[in-house]
Design a protein around this motif. Structure first.
Motif, PDB file in Angstrom:
ATOM      1  N   ASN A 203       0.874  -1.189   0.114  1.00  0.00           N
ATOM      2  CA  ASN A 203      -0.042   0.015  -0.093  1.00  0.00           C
ATOM      3  C   ASN A 203       1.066   1.224  -0.034  1.00  0.00           C
ATOM      4  O   ASN A 203       0.329   2.493  -0.228  1.00  0.00           O
ATOM      5  N   HIS A 204       2.015   1.145   0.545  1.00  0.00           N
ATOM      6  CA  HIS A 204       3.043   2.457   0.467  1.00  0.00           C
ATOM      7  C   HIS A 204       4.218   1.860  -0.328  1.00  0.00           C
ATOM      8  O   HIS A 204       5.244   1.844   0.442  1.00  0.00           O
ATOM      9  N   PRO A 205       4.368   1.700  -1.369  1.00  0.00           N
ATOM     10  CA  PRO A 205       5.531   1.249  -2.007  1.00  0.00           C
ATOM     11  C   PRO A 205       6.950   2.377  -2.178  1.00  0.00           C
ATOM     12  O   PRO A 205       8.010   2.223  -2.263  1.00  0.00           O
ATOM     13  N   ASP A 206       6.346   3.578  -1.719  1.00  0.00           N
ATOM     14  CA  ASP A 206       7.353   4.708  -1.750  1.00  0.00           C
ATOM     15  C   ASP A 206       8.071   4.828  -0.359  1.00  0.00           C
ATOM     16  O   ASP A 206       9.105   5.606  -0.205  1.00  0.00           O
ATOM     17  N   VAL A 207       7.575   4.017   0.658  1.00  0.00           N
ATOM     18  CA  VAL A 207       8.178   4.198   1.830  1.00  0.00           C
ATOM     19  C   VAL A 207       9.431   3.290   1.935  1.00  0.00           C
ATOM     20  O   VAL A 207       9.255   2.071   1.725  1.00  0.00           O
ATOM     21  N   ARG A 208      10.555   3.767   2.341  1.00  0.00           N
ATOM     22  CA  ARG A 208      12.031   2.966   2.309  1.00  0.00           C
ATOM     23  C   ARG A 208      12.250   2.645   3.926  1.00  0.00           C
ATOM     24  O   ARG A 208      12.850   1.743   4.028  1.00  0.00           O
ATOM     25  N   TYR A 209      11.931   3.427   4.850  1.00  0.00           N
ATOM     26  CA  TYR A 209      12.136   3.211   6.248  1.00  0.00           C
ATOM     27  C   TYR A 209      11.220   3.169   7.115  1.00  0.00           C
ATOM     28  O   TYR A 209      10.034   4.158   6.820  1.00  0.00           O
ATOM     29  N   VAL A 210      11.305   2.532   8.153  1.00  0.00           N
ATOM     30  CA  VAL A 210      10.108   2.562   9.071  1.00  0.00           C
ATOM     31  C   VAL A 210      10.769   2.687  10.526  1.00  0.00           C
ATOM     32  O   VAL A 210      12.036   2.103  11.020  1.00  0.00           O
ATOM     33  N   ASP A 211      10.330   3.798  11.360  1.00  0.00           N
ATOM     34  CA  ASP A 211      10.892   3.826  12.814  1.00  0.00           C
ATOM     35  C   ASP A 211      10.251   3.046  13.633  1.00  0.00           C
ATOM     36  O   ASP A 211       8.931   3.149  13.737  1.00  0.00           O
ATOM     37  N   LEU A 212      11.011   2.156  14.419  1.00  0.00           N
ATOM     38  CA  LEU A 212      10.745   1.368  15.547  1.00  0.00           C
ATOM     39  C   LEU A 212      10.734   2.029  16.805  1.00  0.00           C
ATOM     40  O   LEU A 212      11.893   2.448  17.216  1.00  0.00           O
ATOM     41  N   ILE A 213       9.795   2.286  17.400  1.00  0.00           N
ATOM     42  CA  ILE A 213       9.672   3.078  18.423  1.00  0.00           C
ATOM     43  C   ILE A 213       8.913   2.846  19.734  1.00  0.00           C
ATOM     44  O   ILE A 213       8.143   1.945  19.654  1.00  0.00           O
ATOM     45  N   ALA A 214       9.458   3.206  20.973  1.00  0.00           N
ATOM     46  CA  ALA A 214       8.980   2.933  22.252  1.00  0.00           C
ATOM     47  C   ALA A 214       9.047   4.020  23.157  1.00  0.00           C
ATOM     48  O   ALA A 214       9.734   4.829  22.995  1.00  0.00           O
ATOM     49  N   LEU A 215       8.192   4.131  24.206  1.00  0.00           N
ATOM     50  CA  LEU A 215       8.416   5.357  25.258  1.00  0.00           C
ATOM     51  C   LEU A 215       9.090   4.921  26.440  1.00  0.00           C
ATOM     52  O   LEU A 215       9.226   3.872  27.029  1.00  0.00           O
ATOM     53  N   ASP A 216      10.109   5.937  26.818  1.00  0.00           N
ATOM     54  CA  ASP A 216      10.893   5.618  27.723  1.00  0.00           C
ATOM     55  C   ASP A 216      10.190   6.205  29.123  1.00  0.00           C
ATOM     56  O   ASP A 216       9.222   6.703  28.944  1.00  0.00           O
ATOM     57  N   ILE A 217      11.142   6.360  30.208  1.00  0.00           N
ATOM     58  CA  ILE A 217      10.364   6.687  31.356  1.00  0.00           C
ATOM     59  C   ILE A 217      10.022   8.101  31.283  1.00  0.00           C
ATOM     60  O   ILE A 217       8.780   8.606  31.843  1.00  0.00           O
TER      61      ILE A 217
END
Length: 448
Positions: free
Chosen positions: A18-32
């Motif tokens: 669905n998003h063929p132009d996306v090359r990177y994905v941010d994998l994220i989590a919340l810190d304290i």
């Protein structure tokens, strides 16, 4: 596990299609402190992770201070070799990012559900509380409300400037609740709303608040506490990004102006059994009174969570709906715990004390522990504000006092985890001390 991996893999492949132009994905989590950390992955590598490949980040990334520095907390950070810890992808959270200069994606990651969860990771703390409640037959339904300010994108010698009215180019410096403000700022607000929805966040009502450039966004009621907190966390990230794209700066800072209202995080919580009965309505709402009593009893010991920094304590006791004592009331916005008018099916509490920049996972965990304690202790609460305007119990209004009150509370150590409580309190203590290490110009004016 195989089925779980196949579901994630299907999600990643569908996203790429669905998003063929996306090359990177941010994998994220919340810190304290409530900031996102993570890694930027090429999307093709994300498929390997989704298929069951390893995903590791430094364990101590969760311990970062408000300014990103590491503090010595027990053996963490400087005596433990800075080990990696496993994370996993959170299904259903892979979404496009529209506020960056190039097409990207983002996805939540967490240590909960791994072989060795990080005991002090905020999402893991909430996950444990929800799991315990589920085993007791208690199923929360949660809705967050978040207030925030819009400022001009450029700061004035580090100080915020009022947002510019896009119609007149004048500063929006007049506090009001006028509906016209929603129209004047509709372009950026609409983009915030649509972007949030693209992230899978169920946002509902948008309100112009009292402060100049201040707004509130409400989220839909959600029967998954983790997802409800995910929505709050992700909304803060996307809203800041969208604001910058439109030439503004969005901030969830608790008290940006001393003369205007602060920004709060209001949390609506109702509790149901497996059959869908509202537990708070049981025994002619006696259970509600017990739950309120539990919340108020633990509230003074949870202040480092509800007011997580020096500025957040400035919000307390403000002119508009910010209490200085633990209190409750029916349809009373001066109370920390408000009971909105509703039918028995939708009976709930609205916890109003937390600042907008508090960590939503920890705020919800603390509220739920209070409700759980109240239902089990079955004590009567103090008088509501409707009956006695002076009703209330004191809570700490300075960080170091608040940290001591939290760290010494046995029930919190049991219900939130002793390791988490110790790590969190030391993080807040060190952050506060670091904040005090800079001499403000006012000190020279007063004492030089």
């Amino acid at each position: 596990m195989k089925s779980h991996s196949s579901t994630l893999l299907a999600e990643v492949r569908s996203f790429r299609q669905n998003h063929p132009d996306v090359r990177y994905v941010d994998l994220i989590a919340l810190d304290i402190p409530g900031h996102f950390y993570g890694k930027r992955y090429p999307v093709e590598m994300l498929e390997k992770v989704a298929a069951g490949g390893p995903l590791k980040l430094p364990q101590n990334a969760v311990l970062l201070g408000a300014q990103g520095g590491l503090f010595k907390i027990g053996d963490y950070c400087f005596n433990d070799g800075d080990p990696d810890a496993n994370r996993r992808l959170v299904p259903g959270t892979l979404k496009p990012v529209s506020w960056e200069s190039q097409p990207m994606g983002q996805m939540l990651i967490t240590s909960d559900g791994t072989e060795a969860p990080i005991e002090f990771e905020p999402r893991e703390v909430l996950a444990k509380v929800l799991e315990r409640l589920q085993h007791k037959g208690i199923h929360p339904v949660v809705a967050f409300e978040l207030e925030f300010y819009l400022f001009d994108k450029k700061l004035d010698n580090g100080l915020p400037q009022f947002a510019r009215d896009p119609l007149s180019d004048d500063a929006d410096d007049q506090p009001n609740l006028h509906i016209e403000r929603l129209s004047r700022f509709s372009e950026v607000l609409d983009d915030m709303a649509q972007t949030a929805k693209a992230q899978g966040i169920d946002i509902t009502v948008i309100t112009a608040e009292i402060g100049p450039g201040q707004f509130e966004i409400n989220f839909g009621h959600c029967d998954d506490g983790l997802r409800a907190a995910d929505w709050a966390a992700l909304f803060c990230r996307s809203t800041r990004g969208v604001a910058l794209k439109h030439g503004y700066r969005a901030s969830f800072m608790a008290k940006p102006y001393l003369q205007f209202p602060g920004s709060g995080m209001h949390v609506h919580v109702s509790l149901y059994d497996a059959a869908g009965n509202n537990l708070l309505a049981a025994h002619q709402q006696q259970a509600l009174r017990h739950a309120v009593a539990g919340c108020l009893e633990l509230l003074p010991h949870c202040m480092p969570i509800f007011s997580p920094n020096h500025n957040a304590f400035r919000r307390l006791g403000g002119a508009v709906n910010a209490a200085t004592r633990a209190s409750w009331g029916f349809e009373d916005r001066d109370a920390c715990v408000r009971i909105p008018e509703s039918d028995p099916r939708n009976l709930r509490i609205e916890h109003r004390l937390a600042s907008a920049d508090a960590n939503p996972y920890l705020v919800l965990a603390a509220i739920l522990v209070g409700l759980e304690h109240g239902l089990e202790a079955k004590r009567e609460p103090i008088a509501p504000l409707n009956e006695d305007r002076s009703s209330g119990t004191d809570f700490p209004v300075e960080m170091l006092d608040a940290v001591r009150a939290m760290q010494q509370q046995p029930l919190l150590r049991d219900k939130l985890g002793a390791e988490f409580v110790d790590v969190y309190c030391e993080n807040k203590r060190q952050d506060h001390l670091a904040f005090q290490q800079e001499i403000h110009a006012r000190e020279y004016r007063w004492f030089l």
